[in-house]
Motif scaffolding. Structure first.
Motif, PDB file in Angstrom:
ATOM      1  N   ALA A  94     115.766  48.150 -40.636  1.00  0.00           N
ATOM      2  CA  ALA A  94     114.973  47.440 -41.451  1.00  0.00           C
ATOM      3  C   ALA A  94     114.693  46.199 -41.421  1.00  0.00           C
ATOM      4  O   ALA A  94     113.645  45.747 -41.394  1.00  0.00           O
ATOM      5  N   ASP A  95     115.966  45.425 -41.245  1.00  0.00           N
ATOM      6  CA  ASP A  95     115.848  44.004 -41.154  1.00  0.00           C
ATOM      7  C   ASP A  95     114.932  43.493 -39.768  1.00  0.00           C
ATOM      8  O   ASP A  95     114.272  42.669 -39.653  1.00  0.00           O
ATOM      9  N   LYS A  96     115.254  44.343 -38.815  1.00  0.00           N
ATOM     10  CA  LYS A  96     114.523  44.064 -37.426  1.00  0.00           C
ATOM     11  C   LYS A  96     113.174  44.259 -37.699  1.00  0.00           C
ATOM     12  O   LYS A  96     112.084  43.475 -37.218  1.00  0.00           O
ATOM     13  N   ALA A  97     112.591  45.360 -38.359  1.00  0.00           N
ATOM     14  CA  ALA A  97     111.381  45.513 -38.748  1.00  0.00           C
ATOM     15  C   ALA A  97     110.513  44.381 -39.580  1.00  0.00           C
ATOM     16  O   ALA A  97     109.409  43.997 -39.119  1.00  0.00           O
ATOM     17  N   LYS A  98     111.066  43.924 -40.602  1.00  0.00           N
ATOM     18  CA  LYS A  98     110.629  43.003 -41.335  1.00  0.00           C
ATOM     19  C   LYS A  98     110.498  41.497 -40.397  1.00  0.00           C
ATOM     20  O   LYS A  98     109.478  40.904 -40.398  1.00  0.00           O
ATOM     21  N   LYS A  99     111.324  41.533 -39.425  1.00  0.00           N
ATOM     22  CA  LYS A  99     111.360  40.454 -38.801  1.00  0.00           C
ATOM     23  C   LYS A  99     110.287  40.431 -37.755  1.00  0.00           C
ATOM     24  O   LYS A  99     109.640  39.386 -37.510  1.00  0.00           O
ATOM     25  N   ALA A 100     109.934  41.750 -37.292  1.00  0.00           N
ATOM     26  CA  ALA A 100     108.999  41.854 -36.244  1.00  0.00           C
ATOM     27  C   ALA A 100     107.534  41.655 -36.975  1.00  0.00           C
ATOM     28  O   ALA A 100     106.769  41.123 -36.195  1.00  0.00           O
ATOM     29  N   MET A 101     107.434  41.649 -38.283  1.00  0.00           N
ATOM     30  CA  MET A 101     106.233  41.549 -38.855  1.00  0.00           C
ATOM     31  C   MET A 101     106.017  40.189 -39.458  1.00  0.00           C
ATOM     32  O   MET A 101     104.870  39.810 -40.122  1.00  0.00           O
ATOM     33  N   GLN A 102     106.781  38.986 -39.155  1.00  0.00           N
ATOM     34  CA  GLN A 102     106.776  37.780 -39.666  1.00  0.00           C
ATOM     35  C   GLN A 102     105.854  37.006 -38.499  1.00  0.00           C
ATOM     36  O   GLN A 102     106.135  37.582 -37.445  1.00  0.00           O
ATOM     37  N   GLY A 104     105.322  33.537 -36.659  1.00  0.00           N
ATOM     38  CA  GLY A 104     105.969  32.224 -36.237  1.00  0.00           C
ATOM     39  C   GLY A 104     105.112  31.267 -35.478  1.00  0.00           C
ATOM     40  O   GLY A 104     103.908  31.620 -35.435  1.00  0.00           O
ATOM     41  N   MET A 105     105.719  30.222 -35.242  1.00  0.00           N
ATOM     42  CA  MET A 105     105.121  29.234 -34.454  1.00  0.00           C
ATOM     43  C   MET A 105     104.343  29.679 -32.969  1.00  0.00           C
ATOM     44  O   MET A 105     103.296  29.424 -32.641  1.00  0.00           O
ATOM     45  N   LYS A 108     103.546  36.241 -32.948  1.00  0.00           N
ATOM     46  CA  LYS A 108     102.473  36.933 -34.259  1.00  0.00           C
ATOM     47  C   LYS A 108     103.286  38.321 -34.584  1.00  0.00           C
ATOM     48  O   LYS A 108     104.137  38.771 -34.022  1.00  0.00           O
ATOM     49  N   PRO A 109     102.877  38.775 -35.621  1.00  0.00           N
ATOM     50  CA  PRO A 109     103.538  40.191 -36.171  1.00  0.00           C
ATOM     51  C   PRO A 109     102.995  40.993 -35.113  1.00  0.00           C
ATOM     52  O   PRO A 109     102.196  41.002 -34.494  1.00  0.00           O
ATOM     53  N   ASP A 110     104.267  42.017 -34.965  1.00  0.00           N
ATOM     54  CA  ASP A 110     104.200  43.025 -33.986  1.00  0.00           C
ATOM     55  C   ASP A 110     104.286  44.411 -34.663  1.00  0.00           C
ATOM     56  O   ASP A 110     105.352  44.879 -35.063  1.00  0.00           O
ATOM     57  N   PRO A 111     103.161  44.992 -34.927  1.00  0.00           N
ATOM     58  CA  PRO A 111     103.168  46.264 -35.874  1.00  0.00           C
ATOM     59  C   PRO A 111     103.710  47.425 -35.124  1.00  0.00           C
ATOM     60  O   PRO A 111     104.307  48.203 -35.488  1.00  0.00           O
ATOM     61  N   LEU A 112     103.564  47.405 -33.740  1.00  0.00           N
ATOM     62  CA  LEU A 112     104.360  48.642 -32.992  1.00  0.00           C
ATOM     63  C   LEU A 112     105.570  48.590 -33.058  1.00  0.00           C
ATOM     64  O   LEU A 112     106.329  49.599 -33.261  1.00  0.00           O
TER      65      LEU A 112
END
Length: 518
Positions: A94-102, A104-105, A108-112
């Protein structure tokens, strides 16, 4: 040698042979095998074994129908240290999923990727029995899948999340209130329908809309269908068959058709050729697409919403007759239309639909359902109570056609009256001629028929009183409250702004002396 190595390998794999052929065990004889299977031993030859007592076999009662709600087997869940490890793994996903949707500089978010991690976390929480955490991960996974374009997986995640909410209502483990749980479940099913629409799966999308409508009555045991649920159910019916091609579209009680422009002059009864062609293209004609509609017919019959049930029956027959095929299911759909129309107290409309639509199918003329439908509406049209009782008798010539009907419709046939809408117990209360004919038959049977007839009303379930019916909520109380909550001061200001010519002496009509009131 080779034989010695092979023997050594065989002994190592399957055990030692015990010293050659001389010490080999003798093969069990037939007597030994029989004793091992059916009993017996060392003294079996000297003393005969006693026969076991015969087990009584219960008499057959025919096919036993199961309950309406299937008993769900308890799902195995992890415990102890294994559960702690799996919970830790789920939290990491779950933490990795939240980090993937953040954002950054340089990223970009990775919904897949997020959807993959959310699904792994949801599966892990499911193994641990944490339904609330699983539901949240399923919803997040569905949102990520929709953004990634994986509509099939998104629909599955939304549906599973809605099922968790429904199971939580049954087990009373949901943290939300009943109304809030219904709203969340309805939204999840509608999101699932939107995902199926993106996949060009109209049949599955329409089925999800049906489930979204049914979510509004989760945990509801009222005898009346709420208005908001009825409106959602009728919208789900139009998702299967648009109103311009539904022969009973005029019986829709709520809302308007999505295919008719309210600002135009066309209507459901008189649509334009373009609207009619568009509606025909959106009929859901996939295999088994009629089954959700037929389930809604039975549910509306149970609630006493006969007009909406007839509206759904028209949609079901339209789906079944889409390819101009004649089948047994279509014949049963036609007789359902006739029965529900008669329940509304309109035998003339039932006869017209029978002649104009039903008998145009040649195979329907040779079916049992055609005979049942014709005898029912002719008996009610001619006000012949004896003919009505003969047509719906379970021992008469129509017993096969009535036996093939679902239980709610078989019960509805018994409620049909010679005049008026079918109601439970109305024939006994108001002295319908059908009840009188039944009483005559019971009197002719002689003997103990009088005592049996006297004992019959006491065994029936008592009807609800008018006070109990009035105390139940129907969903229409909001309309009454809106009508009562009128701003009296604003209404008075509007009336004062209107000029009715009061006090104008120049108006000759204001003088009462000019009128002759004789």
């Amino acid at each position: 040698s080779y034989k010695q190595k092979a023997s050594a390998n065989r002994d190592a794999l399957f055990g030692s042979s015990g010293g050659g052929s001389s010490s080999r065990k003798k093969k069990p004889s037939n007597q030994t095998n029989r004793d091992a299977l059916f009993g017996g031993g060392a003294g079996a030859s000297s003393k005969p074994a006693s026969k076991p007592a015969p087990v009584p076999v219960p008499p057959s009662k025919g096919y036993q129908y199961g309950a309406k709600t299937k008993t769900k087997s308890a799902k195995p869940s992890l415990k102890g240290e294994a559960k702690q490890l799996k919970m830790k793994e789920a939290k990491e996903c779950a933490d990795k999923a939240k980090k993937a949707m953040q954002r950054g500089m340089f990223s970009k978010p990775d919904p897949l990727a997020a959807s993959t991690y959310y699904k792994k976390a949801a599966d892990a929480y499911q193994l641990c029995g944490e339904t609330l955490l699983e539901r949240n991960c399923r919803m997040s996974s569905g949102d990520s899948q929709m953004r990634a374009g994986a509509f099939a997986t998104a629909a599955a995640e939304y549906t599973r999340a809605a099922e968790i909410i429904q199971e939580g209502l049954e087990t009373k483990t949901n943290p939300e209130s009943l109304e809030r749980s219904r709203e969340i479940g309805r939204k999840l099913h509608l999101d699932s329908a939107a995902a199926f629409t993106q996949m060009n799966e109209p049949s599955k999308a329409a089925s999800s809309k049906v489930q979204a409508a049914l979510a509004l009555i989760w945990g509801d045991e009222a005898a009346m269908l709420p208005k908001v649920a009825l409106e959602a159910l009728e919208e789900a019916i139009e998702a299967h068959v648009p109103d311009p091609v539904n022969p009973y579209a005029r019986y829709r009680q709520t809302g308007i058709s999505a295919y008719i422009d309210p600002d135009s002059e066309e209507s459901v009864a008189n649509p334009s050729p373009e609207t009619l062609a568009l509606a025909r293209q959106h009929i859901v004609d996939r295999p088994y697409a009629h089954e959700p509609v037929q389930d809604m017919i039975l549910m509306m019959v149970n609630y006493g919403e006969y007009a909406s049930a007839l509206y759904a029956a028209g949609a079901a027959s339209t789906i079944l007759g889409r390819e101009s095929l004649s089948s047994l299911t279509l014949s049963r759909a036609f007789v359902v239309e006739t029965i529900v129309t008669l329940a509304l107290g309109d035998p003339i409309a039932a006869e017209q639909e029978f002649l104009n639509r039903h008998v145009q199918k040649t195979s329907y003329l040779q079916s049992r359902e055609c005979k049942l439908a014709e005898e029912l509406f002719r008996a009610i049209k001619m006000r012949d109570g004896d003919a009505l009782e003969e047509a719906r008798s379970l021992q008469g010539s129509n017993r096969a056609a009535i036996g093939n009907l679902p239980p709610p419709l078989r019960e509805l046939v018994s409620y049909l009256r010679l005049s008026g809408v079918a109601r439970r117990g109305v024939a006994e209360m108001f002295g319908d001629s059908s009840a009188k004919s039944e009483q005559k038959r019971s009197n002719k049977s002689g003997g103990g028929s009088g005592a049996a007839a006297a004992a019959a009303p006491s065994s029936k379930k008592p009807e609800m009183s008018l006070g109990e019916l009035a105390a139940q909520k129907t969903g229409y109380e909001v309309d009454d409250g809106a009508a009562d909550a009128v701003d009296q001061s604003a209404l008075q200001d509007e009336l004062d702004a209107l000029d009715f010519g009061d006090g104008d002496d120049s108006d000759d009509l204001s003088d009462d002396d000019d009128f002759d009131l004789r």
